[in-house]
Design a protein around this motif. Structure first.
Motif, PDB file in Angstrom:
ATOM      1  N   GLU A 178       0.824  -1.200   0.000  1.00 37.02           N
ATOM      2  CA  GLU A 178       0.000   0.000   0.000  1.00 37.02           C
ATOM      3  C   GLU A 178       0.865   1.260   0.000  1.00 37.02           C
ATOM      4  OE1 GLU A 178      -4.248  -1.263   1.912  1.00 37.02           O
ATOM      5  OE2 GLU A 178      -2.739  -0.511   3.310  1.00 37.02           O
ATOM      6  N   GLU A 179       1.939   1.224   0.760  1.00 34.44           N
ATOM      7  CA  GLU A 179       2.815   2.395   0.858  1.00 34.44           C
ATOM      8  C   GLU A 179       3.566   2.643  -0.445  1.00 34.44           C
ATOM      9  OE1 GLU A 179       6.774   3.895   3.324  1.00 34.44           O
ATOM     10  OE2 GLU A 179       5.667   2.124   3.993  1.00 34.44           O
ATOM     11  N   LYS A 180       4.170   1.594  -1.015  1.00 28.64           N
ATOM     12  CA  LYS A 180       5.026   1.782  -2.185  1.00 28.64           C
ATOM     13  C   LYS A 180       4.257   1.907  -3.498  1.00 28.64           C
ATOM     14  CE  LYS A 180       9.262  -0.313  -0.373  1.00 28.64           C
ATOM     15  NZ  LYS A 180      10.332  -1.322  -0.598  1.00 28.64           N
ATOM     16  N   LEU A 181       3.063   1.292  -3.560  1.00 30.57           N
ATOM     17  CA  LEU A 181       2.286   1.344  -4.798  1.00 30.57           C
ATOM     18  C   LEU A 181       1.154   2.363  -4.728  1.00 30.57           C
ATOM     19  CD1 LEU A 181       2.004  -2.490  -5.569  1.00 30.57           C
ATOM     20  CD2 LEU A 181       3.617  -0.842  -6.543  1.00 30.57           C
ATOM     21  N   GLY A 182       0.908   2.901  -3.539  1.00 30.70           N
ATOM     22  CA  GLY A 182      -0.122   3.924  -3.408  1.00 30.70           C
ATOM     23  C   GLY A 182      -1.527   3.401  -3.609  1.00 30.70           C
ATOM     24  N   ILE A 183      -1.798   2.172  -3.119  1.00 33.17           N
ATOM     25  CA  ILE A 183      -3.093   1.534  -3.343  1.00 33.17           C
ATOM     26  C   ILE A 183      -3.763   1.184  -2.020  1.00 33.17           C
ATOM     27  CG2 ILE A 183      -2.464   0.518  -5.577  1.00 33.17           C
ATOM     28  CD1 ILE A 183      -1.886  -2.105  -4.112  1.00 33.17           C
ATOM     29  N   ILE A 184      -5.051   0.923  -2.102  1.00 28.13           N
ATOM     30  CA  ILE A 184      -5.750   0.197  -1.048  1.00 28.13           C
ATOM     31  C   ILE A 184      -5.729  -1.258  -1.475  1.00 28.13           C
ATOM     32  CG2 ILE A 184      -7.979  -0.248   0.022  1.00 28.13           C
ATOM     33  CD1 ILE A 184      -8.611   2.706  -0.236  1.00 28.13           C
ATOM     34  N   LEU A 185      -5.138  -2.115  -0.668  1.00 23.90           N
ATOM     35  CA  LEU A 185      -5.008  -3.537  -1.005  1.00 23.90           C
ATOM     36  C   LEU A 185      -5.932  -4.344  -0.104  1.00 23.90           C
ATOM     37  CD1 LEU A 185      -3.529  -5.737  -2.649  1.00 23.90           C
ATOM     38  CD2 LEU A 185      -1.817  -5.814  -0.816  1.00 23.90           C
ATOM     39  N   ILE A 186      -6.676  -5.251  -0.728  1.00 22.20           N
ATOM     40  CA  ILE A 186      -7.559  -6.119   0.055  1.00 22.20           C
ATOM     41  C   ILE A 186      -7.312  -7.566  -0.366  1.00 22.20           C
ATOM     42  CG2 ILE A 186      -9.279  -4.305   0.338  1.00 22.20           C
ATOM     43  CD1 ILE A 186     -10.132  -7.215  -1.844  1.00 22.20           C
ATOM     44  N   SER A 187      -7.751  -8.475   0.494  1.00 21.79           N
ATOM     45  CA  SER A 187      -7.607  -9.906   0.231  1.00 21.79           C
ATOM     46  C   SER A 187      -8.981 -10.530   0.127  1.00 21.79           C
ATOM     47  CB  SER A 187      -6.819 -10.579   1.363  1.00 21.79           C
ATOM     48  OG  SER A 187      -6.682 -11.964   1.124  1.00 21.79           O
ATOM     49  N   THR A 188      -9.121 -11.510  -0.760  1.00 24.40           N
ATOM     50  CA  THR A 188     -10.375 -12.230  -0.905  1.00 24.40           C
ATOM     51  C   THR A 188     -10.144 -13.712  -0.677  1.00 24.40           C
ATOM     52  OG1 THR A 188     -12.249 -12.648  -2.383  1.00 24.40           O
ATOM     53  CG2 THR A 188     -10.086 -12.572  -3.388  1.00 24.40           C
ATOM     54  N   LEU A 189     -11.166 -14.406  -0.225  1.00 26.42           N
ATOM     55  CA  LEU A 189     -11.080 -15.853  -0.063  1.00 26.42           C
ATOM     56  C   LEU A 189     -11.875 -16.504  -1.187  1.00 26.42           C
ATOM     57  CD1 LEU A 189     -10.157 -18.292   1.613  1.00 26.42           C
ATOM     58  CD2 LEU A 189     -12.304 -18.104   2.899  1.00 26.42           C
ATOM     59  N   GLY A 190     -11.269 -17.456  -1.831  1.00 25.53           N
ATOM     60  CA  GLY A 190     -11.960 -18.147  -2.912  1.00 25.53           C
ATOM     61  C   GLY A 190     -11.103 -19.267  -3.460  1.00 25.53           C
ATOM     62  N   GLN A 191     -11.658 -20.002  -4.377  1.00 25.89           N
ATOM     63  CA  GLN A 191     -10.940 -21.079  -5.042  1.00 25.89           C
ATOM     64  C   GLN A 191     -11.644 -21.347  -6.365  1.00 25.89           C
ATOM     65  OE1 GLN A 191     -11.518 -23.492  -1.460  1.00 25.89           O
ATOM     66  NE2 GLN A 191     -12.726 -24.961  -2.654  1.00 25.89           N
ATOM     67  N   THR A 192     -11.031 -22.172  -7.186  1.00 22.17           N
ATOM     68  CA  THR A 192     -11.632 -22.452  -8.486  1.00 22.17           C
ATOM     69  C   THR A 192     -13.028 -23.025  -8.316  1.00 22.17           C
ATOM     70  OG1 THR A 192      -9.404 -22.946  -9.301  1.00 22.17           O
ATOM     71  CG2 THR A 192     -11.240 -23.590 -10.699  1.00 22.17           C
ATOM     72  N   GLU A 193     -13.206 -23.888  -7.326  1.00 24.89           N
ATOM     73  CA  GLU A 193     -14.491 -24.544  -7.104  1.00 24.89           C
ATOM     74  C   GLU A 193     -15.615 -23.565  -6.749  1.00 24.89           C
ATOM     75  OE1 GLU A 193     -11.316 -27.578  -5.830  1.00 24.89           O
ATOM     76  OE2 GLU A 193     -11.574 -25.405  -5.940  1.00 24.89           O
ATOM     77  N   THR A 194     -15.269 -22.348  -6.311  1.00 17.60           N
ATOM     78  CA  THR A 194     -16.278 -21.338  -5.980  1.00 17.60           C
ATOM     79  C   THR A 194     -16.273 -20.206  -7.001  1.00 17.60           C
ATOM     80  OG1 THR A 194     -14.748 -20.158  -4.513  1.00 17.60           O
ATOM     81  CG2 THR A 194     -16.131 -21.852  -3.517  1.00 17.60           C
ATOM     82  N   THR A 195     -15.791 -20.480  -8.199  1.00 18.93           N
ATOM     83  CA  THR A 195     -15.711 -19.475  -9.271  1.00 18.93           C
ATOM     84  C   THR A 195     -14.952 -18.250  -8.798  1.00 18.93           C
ATOM     85  OG1 THR A 195     -17.957 -20.224  -9.807  1.00 18.93           O
ATOM     86  CG2 THR A 195     -17.064 -18.480 -11.162  1.00 18.93           C
ATOM     87  N   GLY A 196     -13.901 -18.473  -8.017  1.00 22.61           N
ATOM     88  CA  GLY A 196     -13.084 -17.376  -7.528  1.00 22.61           C
ATOM     89  C   GLY A 196     -13.548 -16.873  -6.173  1.00 22.61           C
ATOM     90  N   GLY A 197     -13.231 -15.612  -5.890  1.00 22.32           N
ATOM     91  CA  GLY A 197     -13.484 -15.045  -4.569  1.00 22.32           C
ATOM     92  C   GLY A 197     -14.954 -14.986  -4.212  1.00 22.32           C
ATOM     93  N   PHE A 198     -15.279 -15.425  -2.999  1.00 22.61           N
ATOM     94  CA  PHE A 198     -16.659 -15.355  -2.522  1.00 22.61           C
ATOM     95  C   PHE A 198     -16.784 -14.450  -1.305  1.00 22.61           C
ATOM     96  CE2 PHE A 198     -14.808 -19.228  -0.650  1.00 22.61           C
ATOM     97  CZ  PHE A 198     -15.019 -19.028   0.700  1.00 22.61           C
TER      98      PHE A 198
END
Length: 377
Positions: free
Chosen positions: A267-287
């Motif tokens: 966040e500091e070096k790229l100037g972004i808001i970074l978030i994490s998601t939980l998911g997997q291929t079986e759930t069509t990605g992040g849920f």
């Protein structure tokens, strides 16, 4: 869609994908046809996949770097009737008795010219069943060969639409497109979410850090998504300050654990808001999705709240999920499917987690041991 010096509008992409669809239709591709696309991420690959989906095909995405044994296993598991090679260099050999074409004719016979039967072509496209047509991806497990999963157009498009809303993406946004197209993050975030938002898809020359930074600077990208190892490589690049990344505003990471220290540094070096998601291929990605009530400390530690129209609960410490994103199971693996999804439709993720008093989900570990390297299980 940008790639190097080439820029397509969405009208261009529609036209080129329509041409691909007509060429595929000439070979007999229609509703329910199973075909495999062997490729790296590129504008031609995106157009080809969109074209196949317009016809209602089932598209298996295979990395151009796949070895022969893995390639043949995937093609057989997906019952691929046709193979399209859309990459200049393919590592694996293709069995002589399989029908195969390439876009330029250098590896296999060139894909035929467009079908001139307009009425039949239109009937095929109008008959597309979004609950049966879609993309097959393979996911690696802990004890067996990769397992194939059909992700329908219905699931893919609705989850991409959720991500676009979650990112608050607009046509002014420009997404970095560097993720492998045969991975769920690449399909959802690279290929579909920008389209759902009318945003730009900026394809990098390759997956290396320099190419990503050059693309951000040249195309003024605003959204970047990737696995934690990619963000680690970016923030550790010695000459990072020589690239203009000031256009970035938002980042998403998934596929593996991301430490709080890496969150803060990215966040500091790229100037972004970074978030994490939980998911997997079986759930069509992040849920899971970002909750705007989250403090920075919560955002760095949690994976947010259940996404739109998704249910999440903890059973004996394990995160379970139910909803439209959950796949129907593994191709030709009924026993593994029964272990994955219970009779009530709850998918058991294998992740251990807990909810806090605000409904935020925290991942505490894995029920099954697995090694994740650069997003690969």
């Amino acid at each position: 869609v940008s790639e190097g010096d080439t820029h397509w509008t969405y009208a261009d992409l529609d036209r080129v994908s329509d041409s691909c669809a007509r060429r595929l239709h000439k070979t007999g591709v229609g509703n329910g046809t199973s075909l495999a696309v062997i490729a790296h991420i590129s504008r031609d690959t995106v157009a080809l996949v969109y074209g196949a989906l317009k016809l209602g095909a089932v598209v298996t995405l295979v990395s151009a770097s796949a070895v022969e044994d893995t390639l043949e296993y995937m093609l057989s598991c997906a019952d691929a009737e046709l193979i399209i090679v859309a990459a200049p260099q393919v590592r694996a050999g293709i069995r002589a008795d399989r029908r195969a074409y390439s876009l330029d004719g250098t590896i296999c016979p060139v894909l035929p010219e467009e079908d001139s039967d307009e009425a039949e072509y239109v009937r095929t496209c109008l008959g597309t069943d979004i609950d049966r047509s879609g993309i097959v991806l393979f996911t690696s497990g802990t004890t067996s060969r990769p397992k194939g999963i059909l992700l329908t157009q219905y699931r893919l498009l609705n989850n991409a639409n959720s991500h676009a809303a979650f990112f608050e993406a607009t046509p002014a946004d420009r997404f970095v497109a560097s993720l492998p197209i045969e991975h769920i993050l690449g399909v959802i975030v690279t290929m579909l979410t920008p389209m759902m938002a009318g945003a730009a898809m900026c394809i990098t020359r390759d997956i290396h850090t320099q190419s990503i930074l050059e693309t951000i600077q040249r195309e003024r990208c605003s959204v970047i998504c990737g696995v934690p190892s990619m963000f680690h490589a970016l923030v550790c690049k010695e000459d990072l300050q020589e690239y203009d990344v000031s256009s970035l505003r938002f980042g998403l990471t998934g596929g593996a654990f991301c430490s709080e220290a890496l969150f803060r540094e990215a966040e500091e070096k790229l100037g972004i808001i970074l978030i994490s998601t939980l998911g997997q291929t079986e759930t069509t990605g992040g849920f899971t999705m970002l909750d705007p009530r989250e403090t920075p400390a919560q955002r760095h530690a949690s994976v947010g709240v259940p996404g739109f129209h998704m249910e999440v609960k903890i059973v004996d410490g394990e995160v379970c999920v139910r909803g439209y994103q959950v796949c129907d199971g593994y191709l030709k693996k009924p026993e593994a499917t029964a272990e994955l999804i219970d009779p009530e439709g709850w998918l058991h993720t294998g992740d251990l987690g807990r909810f806090d008093e605000n409904g935020l989900l925290y991942v505490m570990g894995r029920r099954k041991q697995i090694i994740i390297r650069s997003g690969e299980n």
